[in-house]
Design an enzyme around this catalytic site. Sequence first.
Site, PDB file in Angstrom:
ATOM      1  N   SER B 477       1.026  -1.317   0.050  1.00  0.00           N
ATOM      2  CA  SER B 477       0.155  -0.036   0.056  1.00  0.00           C
ATOM      3  C   SER B 477       0.830   1.295   0.100  1.00  0.00           C
ATOM      4  CB  SER B 477      -0.811   0.030   1.026  1.00  0.00           C
ATOM      5  OG  SER B 477      -0.514  -0.136   2.273  1.00  0.00           O
ATOM      6  N   GLU B 701      -8.299  -9.633  -0.959  1.00  0.00           N
ATOM      7  CA  GLU B 701      -8.955 -10.985  -0.236  1.00  0.00           C
ATOM      8  C   GLU B 701      -9.491 -11.857  -1.709  1.00  0.00           C
ATOM      9  OE1 GLU B 701     -10.882  -9.643   3.572  1.00  0.00           O
ATOM     10  OE2 GLU B 701     -11.092  -8.017   2.018  1.00  0.00           O
TER      11      GLU B 701
END
Lengths: 81, 743
Positions: B477, B701
């Site tokens: 990130s 995910e």
Amino acid sequence: MATVHLQADHRRFTGGEKTLRVDGGTVGELITELERRYPGLGPLLTDGASVAIDGELIPDGIFEKVDASTEVYFVAPISGG
Amino acid sequence: MTVTENPRTYKYVGTRPVRHDGLDKVTGKARFAADLDMTGQLRAALVRSPHAHARIVSIDASKAEAMPGVKAVVTGADFADLDPTHPEFDMAVNLMARGEALYNGHVVAAVAAVTAAQAAAAAAAVEVDYEPLPAVLTIDEAIAKGAPIANTTNRTLFSGDAEPSNLASVNEFGRGDIEAGFEAADIIIEREFRTAAVHQGYIEPHACVADCGQDGKAVIWASSQGHFAVRSKTAAALGWSTDRIKVIPAEIGGGFGGKTTIYLEPVAVLLSQKAARPVKLVMSREEVLRATGPAPATKITAKIGATNDGEITTLQSTMYFDNGSTKGFSALTGAMSVASYKLPNLELHAIGTVTNTARSAAYRAPSAPQAAFAVETLIDELAQRLGVDPIDLRLQNAVVEGDATAMGMPHPKIGFVETLEAIKNSDHYNSPVPEGAGRGVATGFWFNIGEQSSATVNLNEDGTATVVTGSPDIGGSRASMALMAAEELGLAVDRITPIVADTESVGFTDITEGSRATFATGMAVVNACRELIEELKQRAATIKSADVERVEWVDGAAVIEGEDRLTIPEITAMAKNTGGPLTATASLNAAGAGPSFAVHVADVAVDEETGETTILRYTAAQDAGTAIHPSYVEGQIQGGSVQGIGWALNEEYIYDSNGVMENAGFLDYRMPVASDLPMIDAIIVEVPNPSHPYGVRGVGETGIVPPIPTLANAIAAATGVRMTSLPMSPPRLLAAITGGADG
């Protein structure tokens, strides 16, 4: 006033009704009105549900404004991993 | 490979610069929590219950306290007594037992000493008198009539029931008329599925250092997915206010959901407070496996109906998810993840059980892989029975924008059809299936979430920038924040330094979970940059004595009246003369998270003498919305796939009859390694999320959802055996093949 959609768990309080027209200008006011009409339902909506407004999940949406055309869904809380 | 709905128009977003934290990580310079050492630091060790369920009659630490080097001992009596209705009650009980030990490995006391060896020796000398109680170890035992109560503090969530129960939660939802749906069906398939508990398998064990000062305040260095959550959970467990705790995020060596809760920090703080010394607490791998959150074991029955034309008419399912010793991860999320198909008639029962096993925790798209195993297996069987292509059947029934989710609300703009088509058009899917092998296809869905984030962007005096956020970087990130800031400011990405700041240096930020960091924290970064640009334009107007209304921001520079140009370094160099430092902060509670879909295809060969499955080829497509840094999106897709492959083929918690985990080490808990796998070919699909300035959906995910059914379907194609229990390990698959029955 808005249209409120409830999950099956909530319907035991409403006599099986899954879609309701409810008075209120915010999501919080809708919950207050639902608790008045169906005692015991309110805490499930405040503590045990996420709010989706017109198809969009709104985090902590209690102060979100609603109107007559708004579709409010109370759905199970979603988190992630 | 990328399949893009819209042609790319960005300069920095979508490029692949070297990640800012990469060099430190590959050279070993990055400092994880266990790497930290403080002056005067003590080491701590935990005393764990040898029983799956027992009453703690007494704890005598006198011998331990008299041992060399021992400085402090804590037990449950040292912690705040939370009301069972407190949202952190279960977390607090899990990190230190009170009255009862609820699973084998439950912490009952902790010791701090000068050396790790002294702490371990003292922990072994703590005398705990237990009264063993009946233990409940499986879903079937938990729901059996007359079952002993696994945890007397548990009440079934939202039921209003006042009596203790082995059910954590019971929910039901759906729509339409189930019976009418089955009556309209020409084909009905029903099966029961079982999956074992599995661990997230992060390579870095849980670790922290806590230093409690004489002012009653504590500093914690922690490995976590959210240091603000570490602060609030620690404060709750101790009964402290949050201003007494500062949490500094250490580098994190994987979390995958397992580091969204805490196990150590309040214990280390109390030991530090008692000893007046810093305390380091590091779990062993065995402790991680025995006592930190696995993903729940499940028992799922599912029944599906379809017409001979391939229209799915109905789905009915009851899903049990074992929470472990206290309420852990919700069964509901798994049930709600059944969202990929138009299902006019739907009935889902989601039930969480409580047993005397380790408390479950989130694991990457929590509970969705188990649900997908059931549903995607049945869809595959439908395709087989109908004699149609499995992707075509899914395309026929796929949800599109406006179709109802499992919860009833309509899907926003989604890219499921595009993702199915990406696999249908892939080289892999259009290549012949190798001789003797089987090919399987399956899909996965995940919601993705928003939540709260903060960001500050500081321009330095030479025109470089620092992007400050509160989101621990578990998947690249920092690079994605820098790329979005670069795109906004028009500043080269290598002139931007993204950092993750402590709880006192950046605004509140929720956990890095739910694939939310690049989406939500990214939006905060974008908003801060846009505010900063307005200020830069104002400063340029001041420098040039121009009307700010006539200043535009173009490619990293203020352009005055279409001609005169001032770059960021030129403006920052004059900052002290034009109003001082240039900085901007933004915070938000992000709405508009974009759901994500994935479609996987695998070719497998099964050795019919050993039951071993070899993956010959694997391709995974996923809708990223927009890939900010495609390499890390591919990495997320590949990583999720590999974890799902391990879950499918090998991984499982094996308990003995006393509730002792028998395979608490990586030698026996078999996770896939590089030599087990082919290259995972990743296809990035880009159907931008209209609620994000760059179209981000979040990608962390969804990739773990399809692998289990993908491999189960491939194994069925290869062997004719339909596996319904996990893992599909060699002995289990061999038994199914030689037994001639479904496994």
